[in-house]
Write a protein that holds these residues in place. Structure first.
Motif, PDB file in Angstrom:
ATOM      1  N   LYS A  70       4.633   4.806  -6.736  1.00 37.97           N
ATOM      2  CA  LYS A  70       3.960   4.467  -7.922  1.00 37.97           C
ATOM      3  C   LYS A  70       3.536   5.737  -8.762  1.00 37.97           C
ATOM      4  O   LYS A  70       3.093   6.782  -8.048  1.00 37.97           O
ATOM      5  CB  LYS A  70       2.845   3.662  -8.103  1.00 37.97           C
ATOM      6  CG  LYS A  70       2.310   3.170  -9.355  1.00 37.97           C
ATOM      7  CD  LYS A  70       1.080   2.319  -9.184  1.00 37.97           C
ATOM      8  CE  LYS A  70       0.706   1.886 -10.456  1.00 37.97           C
ATOM      9  NZ  LYS A  70      -0.038   3.147 -11.139  1.00 37.97           N
ATOM     10  N   ARG A  71       3.811   5.999  -9.855  1.00 41.22           N
ATOM     11  CA  ARG A  71       3.598   7.288 -10.397  1.00 41.22           C
ATOM     12  C   ARG A  71       2.170   7.101 -11.015  1.00 41.22           C
ATOM     13  O   ARG A  71       1.664   6.352 -11.689  1.00 41.22           O
ATOM     14  CB  ARG A  71       4.306   7.619 -11.875  1.00 41.22           C
ATOM     15  CG  ARG A  71       5.383   8.307 -11.709  1.00 41.22           C
ATOM     16  CD  ARG A  71       6.185   8.328 -13.090  1.00 41.22           C
ATOM     17  NE  ARG A  71       7.556   8.596 -12.748  1.00 41.22           N
ATOM     18  CZ  ARG A  71       8.338   9.445 -12.813  1.00 41.22           C
ATOM     19  NH1 ARG A  71       8.038  10.549 -13.876  1.00 41.22           N
ATOM     20  NH2 ARG A  71       9.393   9.240 -12.820  1.00 41.22           N
ATOM     21  N   HIS A  72       1.314   8.061 -10.382  1.00 44.56           N
ATOM     22  CA  HIS A  72      -0.205   8.099 -10.866  1.00 44.56           C
ATOM     23  C   HIS A  72      -0.458   9.320 -12.003  1.00 44.56           C
ATOM     24  O   HIS A  72       0.033  10.215 -11.676  1.00 44.56           O
ATOM     25  CB  HIS A  72      -0.912   8.574  -9.556  1.00 44.56           C
ATOM     26  CG  HIS A  72      -0.896   7.468  -8.385  1.00 44.56           C
ATOM     27  ND1 HIS A  72      -1.484   6.375  -8.392  1.00 44.56           N
ATOM     28  CD2 HIS A  72      -0.040   7.410  -7.239  1.00 44.56           C
ATOM     29  CE1 HIS A  72      -1.372   5.899  -7.420  1.00 44.56           C
ATOM     30  NE2 HIS A  72      -0.418   6.298  -6.725  1.00 44.56           N
ATOM     31  N   GLY A  87       0.926  -1.307   0.034  1.00 43.25           N
ATOM     32  CA  GLY A  87      -0.035  -0.019  -0.054  1.00 43.25           C
ATOM     33  C   GLY A  87       0.888   1.345   0.164  1.00 43.25           C
ATOM     34  O   GLY A  87       0.498   2.357  -0.650  1.00 43.25           O
ATOM     35  N   PHE A  88       2.052   1.305   0.853  1.00 38.68           N
ATOM     36  CA  PHE A  88       2.920   2.455   0.661  1.00 38.68           C
ATOM     37  C   PHE A  88       3.553   2.666  -0.512  1.00 38.68           C
ATOM     38  O   PHE A  88       3.707   3.665  -1.069  1.00 38.68           O
ATOM     39  CB  PHE A  88       3.942   2.170   1.432  1.00 38.68           C
ATOM     40  CG  PHE A  88       4.958   3.374   1.933  1.00 38.68           C
ATOM     41  CD1 PHE A  88       4.753   4.453   2.552  1.00 38.68           C
ATOM     42  CD2 PHE A  88       6.088   3.138   1.126  1.00 38.68           C
ATOM     43  CE1 PHE A  88       5.705   5.499   2.631  1.00 38.68           C
ATOM     44  CE2 PHE A  88       7.430   4.137   1.222  1.00 38.68           C
ATOM     45  CZ  PHE A  88       6.780   5.214   1.837  1.00 38.68           C
ATOM     46  N   VAL A  89       3.827   1.502  -1.176  1.00 35.97           N
ATOM     47  CA  VAL A  89       4.343   1.699  -2.496  1.00 35.97           C
ATOM     48  C   VAL A  89       3.447   2.159  -3.517  1.00 35.97           C
ATOM     49  O   VAL A  89       3.837   3.070  -4.474  1.00 35.97           O
ATOM     50  CB  VAL A  89       5.011   0.215  -3.090  1.00 35.97           C
ATOM     51  CG1 VAL A  89       5.253   0.268  -4.558  1.00 35.97           C
ATOM     52  CG2 VAL A  89       6.001  -0.191  -2.119  1.00 35.97           C
ATOM     53  N   TRP A  90       2.259   1.815  -3.590  1.00 32.71           N
ATOM     54  CA  TRP A  90       1.221   2.150  -4.500  1.00 32.71           C
ATOM     55  C   TRP A  90       0.823   3.770  -4.173  1.00 32.71           C
ATOM     56  O   TRP A  90       0.525   4.252  -5.128  1.00 32.71           O
ATOM     57  CB  TRP A  90       0.046   1.406  -4.230  1.00 32.71           C
ATOM     58  CG  TRP A  90      -1.326   1.594  -5.009  1.00 32.71           C
ATOM     59  CD1 TRP A  90      -1.268   1.259  -6.383  1.00 32.71           C
ATOM     60  CD2 TRP A  90      -2.208   2.577  -4.719  1.00 32.71           C
ATOM     61  NE1 TRP A  90      -2.255   1.738  -6.837  1.00 32.71           N
ATOM     62  CE2 TRP A  90      -3.127   2.736  -5.904  1.00 32.71           C
ATOM     63  CE3 TRP A  90      -2.568   3.223  -3.633  1.00 32.71           C
ATOM     64  CZ2 TRP A  90      -4.055   3.409  -6.173  1.00 32.71           C
ATOM     65  CZ3 TRP A  90      -3.941   4.002  -3.771  1.00 32.71           C
ATOM     66  CH2 TRP A  90      -4.628   4.188  -5.084  1.00 32.71           C
TER      67      TRP A  90
END
Length: 100
Positions: free
Chosen positions: A96-98, A89-92
């Motif tokens: 991660k590029r949104h 969840g932290f990585v997301w």
């Protein structure tokens, strides 16, 4: 409920609870929406959900049999496991590029 099913239920609750602060913009899942929610709120939610997961585990343990007394090592190990489960969840949320 069999003890192995209780263990898997606690692990499932822990995985969901650990990632919930990072995939939700509401305070404590049901509160007002904050856009963007700051890291401090997410960490506070993570600690509270850690406690809730411990409560679920203790409740299932009490239902199966007698609750065993735990030392600080148990809580430290469970905290580290909970942080490890929160990593996706932290990585997301932060790495991660949104788009958009």
């Amino acid at each position: 409920m069999a003890s192995s099913a209780a263990v898997w239920l606690v692990i499932l609750v822990a995985v969901i609870a650990a990632n919930l602060p990072f995939v939700n913009e509401r305070l404590f899942v049901v509160g007002p929406k904050r856009d963007p929610k700051h890291l401090g709120w997410r960490l506070l939610e993570l600690v509270l959900l850690w406690g809730l997961t411990l409560g679920v585990g203790f409740a299932l343990e009490a239902r199966i049999g007698q609750i065993q007394v735990q030392g600080w090592q148990f809580y430290a190990a469970f905290g580290c496991l909970f942080l490890t489960l929160a990593f996706p969840g932290f990585v997301w949320r932060y790495l991660k590029r949104h788009r958009g």
